[in-house]
Write a protein that holds these residues in place. Structure first.
Motif, short mmCIF file in Angstrom:
data_model
loop_
_atom_site.label_atom_id
_atom_site.label_comp_id
_atom_site.label_asym_id
_atom_site.label_seq_id
_atom_site.Cartn_x
_atom_site.Cartn_y
_atom_site.Cartn_z
N THR A 58 6.29 -1.82 6.59
CA THR A 58 5.55 -2.25 5.40
C THR A 58 5.13 -1.05 4.57
O THR A 58 5.26 -1.05 3.36
CB THR A 58 4.32 -3.09 5.82
OG1 THR A 58 4.77 -4.20 6.59
CG2 THR A 58 3.58 -3.58 4.60
N GLN B 262 -5.27 -1.44 3.43
CA GLN B 262 -4.96 -2.36 4.51
C GLN B 262 -5.89 -2.05 5.67
O GLN B 262 -5.89 -0.93 6.17
CB GLN B 262 -3.49 -2.19 4.92
CG GLN B 262 -2.97 -3.25 5.83
CD GLN B 262 -2.80 -4.60 5.15
OE1 GLN B 262 -2.85 -4.73 3.94
NE2 GLN B 262 -2.63 -5.63 5.95
N GLN C 195 4.17 -7.32 -0.54
CA GLN C 195 3.18 -7.84 0.39
C GLN C 195 1.90 -8.17 -0.36
O GLN C 195 1.78 -7.90 -1.55
CB GLN C 195 2.89 -6.84 1.52
CG GLN C 195 1.97 -5.71 1.09
CD GLN C 195 1.38 -4.97 2.27
OE1 GLN C 195 1.96 -3.98 2.67
NE2 GLN C 195 0.28 -5.42 2.80
N ASP C 196 0.95 -8.75 0.36
CA ASP C 196 -0.40 -9.00 -0.16
C ASP C 196 -1.34 -8.08 0.61
O ASP C 196 -1.82 -8.45 1.69
CB ASP C 196 -0.84 -10.45 0.09
CG ASP C 196 0.05 -11.48 -0.60
OD1 ASP C 196 0.77 -11.10 -1.54
OD2 ASP C 196 0.02 -12.65 -0.20
#
Length: 184
Positions: free
Chosen positions: A172, A153, A139-140
């Motif tokens: 995630t 996040q 993921q970013d």
């Protein structure tokens, strides 16, 4: 209060809850909006230097350079500012520019980044891709410190109230954890 700027020589707008201004506006700083002519995104941001706090000016600048559908580029912002030296708002705009980062996703992420750096923590990377040991994309994360294996996040309140977002965040997190990174 709404601020409206007219071209130099035109009469400033006078209405309730409207602050009218008259300024010399170069043609390249004027865009045709849907119903009226508007100042360019960079000109509008620069004009806000006289109104907004430094933090809010940074947030607005990050918005101009955001990851999806940016309204400007760092190079264009720098070129624009180079022509505004000596004008009202220039010192604050330059302070903000030093802290503006491209590729952001939200104002709250910018606020969090500014809080982290104000606490003298190292500045995190923004939306840098995270890969697992096989080179597969994970993921970013909004922000990260690759050297410390930390992904940050920012999830606003709406993520906790929508079951689909909560499930996605859990999946995630598990994927990031299995990639050998920490999740903060």
């Amino acid at each position: 209060m709404i601020h409206l700027t007219g071209r130099h020589g035109a009469r400033a707008v006078r209405r309730k809850n409207v602050c009218g201004h008259r300024l010399p506006l170069p043609e390249e700083e004027i865009f045709d909006g849907r119903y009226v002519a508007c100042t360019s995104p960079l000109r509008t941001w620069f004009d806000l230097a006289g109104i907004l706090t430094l933090q809010d000016l940074i947030i607005a600048g990050d918005f101009l350079l955001r990851r999806r559908d940016p309204l400007s580029t760092p190079e264009a912002m720098d070129a624009f500012l180079a022509e505004k030296q000596g004008r009202a708002g220039y010192p604050k705009a330059m302070k903000a520019r030093a802290l503006i980062r491209p590729n952001t996703d939200s104002p709250k992420e910018t606020e969090l980044r500014l809080l982290l750096t104000a606490a003298e923590l190292p500045e995190p990377g923004i939306n840098l891709p995270l890969f697992d040991e096989t080179g597969g994309w994970v993921q970013d994360p909004d922000m990260s410190h690759e050297e410390f294996k930390i992904a940050i996040q920012y999830d606003g309140g709406h993520h906790a109230t929508r079951p689909s977002d909560e499930a996605t965040s859990t999946v995630t997190k598990a994927h990031v954890d299995s990639a050998g990174s920490s999740w903060s």
